[in-house]
Motif scaffolding. Structure first.
Motif, PDB file in Angstrom:
ATOM      1  N   LEU A 331       0.968  -1.373  -0.019  1.00 32.19           N
ATOM      2  CA  LEU A 331       0.024   0.077  -0.176  1.00 32.19           C
ATOM      3  C   LEU A 331       0.945   1.118  -0.050  1.00 32.19           C
ATOM      4  N   PHE A 332       2.021   1.242   0.644  1.00 32.77           N
ATOM      5  CA  PHE A 332       3.176   2.399   0.793  1.00 32.77           C
ATOM      6  C   PHE A 332       3.490   2.720  -1.001  1.00 32.77           C
ATOM      7  N   ALA A 333       3.752   1.551  -1.419  1.00 33.53           N
ATOM      8  CA  ALA A 333       4.223   1.796  -2.777  1.00 33.53           C
ATOM      9  C   ALA A 333       3.211   2.359  -3.636  1.00 33.53           C
ATOM     10  N   GLU A 334       1.880   1.861  -3.759  1.00 31.21           N
ATOM     11  CA  GLU A 334       0.775   2.253  -4.461  1.00 31.21           C
ATOM     12  C   GLU A 334       0.402   3.808  -3.805  1.00 31.21           C
ATOM     13  N   SER A 335       0.551   4.206  -2.656  1.00 31.60           N
ATOM     14  CA  SER A 335       0.452   5.501  -2.273  1.00 31.60           C
ATOM     15  C   SER A 335       1.317   6.708  -2.840  1.00 31.60           C
ATOM     16  N   TYR A 355       8.435   1.373  10.441  1.00 26.79           N
ATOM     17  CA  TYR A 355       7.972   1.721   9.175  1.00 26.79           C
ATOM     18  C   TYR A 355       8.918   2.609   8.491  1.00 26.79           C
ATOM     19  N   LYS A 356       9.648   3.602   9.174  1.00 27.19           N
ATOM     20  CA  LYS A 356      10.567   4.516   8.595  1.00 27.19           C
ATOM     21  C   LYS A 356      11.601   3.904   7.353  1.00 27.19           C
ATOM     22  N   THR A 357      12.010   2.802   7.782  1.00 23.48           N
ATOM     23  CA  THR A 357      13.059   2.208   7.135  1.00 23.48           C
ATOM     24  C   THR A 357      12.468   1.981   5.513  1.00 23.48           C
ATOM     25  N   SER A 360      11.231   5.296   3.858  1.00 25.65           N
ATOM     26  CA  SER A 360      12.387   6.045   3.193  1.00 25.65           C
ATOM     27  C   SER A 360      12.908   5.615   1.726  1.00 25.65           C
ATOM     28  N   ARG A 361      12.768   4.266   1.614  1.00 25.83           N
ATOM     29  CA  ARG A 361      13.101   3.788   0.482  1.00 25.83           C
ATOM     30  C   ARG A 361      12.117   4.189  -0.749  1.00 25.83           C
ATOM     31  N   LEU A 362      11.023   4.732  -0.560  1.00 25.51           N
ATOM     32  CA  LEU A 362       9.889   5.211  -1.605  1.00 25.51           C
ATOM     33  C   LEU A 362       9.934   6.858  -1.650  1.00 25.51           C
ATOM     34  N   PHE A 363       9.968   7.370  -0.581  1.00 22.19           N
ATOM     35  CA  PHE A 363       9.534   8.796  -0.337  1.00 22.19           C
ATOM     36  C   PHE A 363      10.879   9.620  -0.439  1.00 22.19           C
ATOM     37  N   LYS A 379       4.955  11.595   8.423  1.00 22.82           N
ATOM     38  CA  LYS A 379       4.717  12.575   7.201  1.00 22.82           C
ATOM     39  C   LYS A 379       5.693  12.280   6.100  1.00 22.82           C
ATOM     40  N   CYS A 380       5.094  11.982   4.874  1.00 23.80           N
ATOM     41  CA  CYS A 380       6.199  11.434   3.978  1.00 23.80           C
ATOM     42  C   CYS A 380       5.886  12.331   2.889  1.00 23.80           C
ATOM     43  N   PHE A 381       6.532  13.084   2.092  1.00 21.89           N
ATOM     44  CA  PHE A 381       6.684  13.720   0.943  1.00 21.89           C
ATOM     45  C   PHE A 381       7.264  13.124  -0.364  1.00 21.89           C
ATOM     46  N   LYS A 382       6.703  13.393  -1.535  1.00 21.62           N
ATOM     47  CA  LYS A 382       7.127  12.636  -2.463  1.00 21.62           C
ATOM     48  C   LYS A 382       8.405  13.483  -3.268  1.00 21.62           C
TER      49      LYS A 382
END
Length: 382
Positions: A331-335, A355-357, A360-363, A379-382
């Motif tokens: 779901l993180f990858a889809e988000s 989950y931060k690890t 951080s691989r995505l965002f 809070k994650c930013f693209k």
């Protein structure tokens, strides 16, 4: 009246053994999990499923009428019993997809599906149930069964012995005169229910209070006694901007996050997505509006790239008794795909999941907004 003594068990076992065993071998089928779990040691069925299928085959000569199957996660029972044209009662979109994939993978004809709230098209004569973790969901199953079955209906329930809860017997006895428990086989047992009672139809919707609002919720929906503390922690630290015009509540449960957002951003377009049919039906009661859309889905494939300004979530990491963060990671990858370039993904999680690890691989940026002894808000930013 509740029957659960060794004497009754012995009598039942003798009766079962006296039945003519079905003179046919179980068809060889390939049943796969069809989920995102990377643990290849996990099987798509349990010893309880095997015990249920064995009971059915051993009693084939006595089995007549319409069959219904409940809580068959990947389709092991539904595929093996497809010749009897069962009605398969679904609670999750992921369950429906997995069963359909296993049906197609074994070149079987399509199955007939229903849900735990609807009236059955045909009255039930025999029911096979894999007992769910939530006792109240088991109660909902039995409520539907007694309201949609013939007088002589028999209900055969399977469970692993380590998951036994005495409440199972109490709930079963509310709906059936005879509740027989089998001896253990491969660390699993059966409950066989017969002589149904005719109790008055019950409203099984629960009411939960939060922030001076009442929320209705069906059995089996996440956090049935109160609004989950992780969700409350996320709401306390949620950062809403005026520019957040299109918002996704991912794994939305009963809709509390979306409703709190709507109160602060009444003009926003809000989408709610949950894998659970009962969660979606609960949320539909709790939050409505011209710009509110409910979706029963286990992924975000229905949305185009870069659609949302804000995605919020208290993501799932377990299914029944199984801990499974692979669902959340997918779901993180889809988000990330569905988030606009300047948008944010805000979520809450238990500390131990780390989950931060993964995030951080995505965002590009992952900030810890708040944390306490149990939860952390990201809070994650693209």
């Amino acid at each position: 009246m509740l029957f659960n003594s060794d004497l009754v068990i012995d009598v039942m076992d003798k009766l079962l053994l006296s039945c003519h065993k079905q003179d046919m071998s179980t068809p060889t089928l390939t049943i796969k999990r069809y989920d995102s779990n990377s643990n290849r040691s996990l099987r798509p069925w349990s010893a309880a499923d095997e015990f249920l299928l064995q009971w059915y085959n051993d009693n084939a000569d006595a089995v007549t009428g319409h069959l219904a199957i409940y809580n068959d996660r990947f389709g092991y029972l539904s595929c093996h019993l497809y010749k009897d044209k069962p009605t398969v009662v679904l609670t999750h979109k992921s369950q429906e997809k997995a069963i359909n994939l296993n049906v197609a993978g074994n070149t079987l004809p399509p199955l007939s599906f229903s849900d735990p709230l609807s009236k059955m098209e045909k009255s039930i004569d025999l029911v096979i149930v894999k007992i769910p973790k939530a006792i109240e969901l088991f109660r909902l199953f039995l409520e539907q069964i007694v309201q949609n079955s013939n007088p002589g209906v028999k209900v055969v329930c399977g469970f692993m012995t380590r998951q036994f809860n005495a409440q199972l017997l109490e709930v079963a006895a509310e709906y059936f005169e005879e509740v027989m428990q089998s001896k253990a086989q491969k660390k699993s047992r059966l409950l066989i229910l017969s002589k149904k009672k005719t109790p008055e139809s019950k409203d099984l919707l629960k009411t939960i209070e939060y922030n001076e609002q009442s929320y209705k919720q069906y059995p089996g929906v996440f956090s049935g006694k109160h609004i989950d503390y992780g969700t409350q922690f996320l709401l306390q630290h949620l950062d809403l901007k005026d520019s957040d015009g299109c918002i996704l509540d991912l794994a939305s449960g009963n809709g509390v996050i979306a409703k709190e957002i709507l109160a602060k951003s009444p003009t926003a377009e809000i989408h709610l997505v949950d894998d659970s049919f009962l969660a979606v039906k609960s949320a539909e009661i709790n939050i409505q509006g011209n710009k509110i859309t409910h979706h029963q889905e286990n992924n975000l494939s229905i949305f185009e790239d870069e659609k949302f300004d804000l995605i919020v979530s208290n993501p799932p990491f377990h299914f029944e008794y199984e801990i499974n963060i692979s669902v959340s990671l997918a779901l993180f990858a889809e988000s990330y795909r569905c988030l606009k370039k300047d948008g944010s993904f805000q979520l809450v999680a238990n500390h131990h999941l780390n989950y931060k690890t993964h995030l951080s691989r995505l965002f590009g940026h992952v900030n810890i907004v708040a944390e306490d002894e149990k939860f952390v808000v990201y809070k994650c930013f693209k």
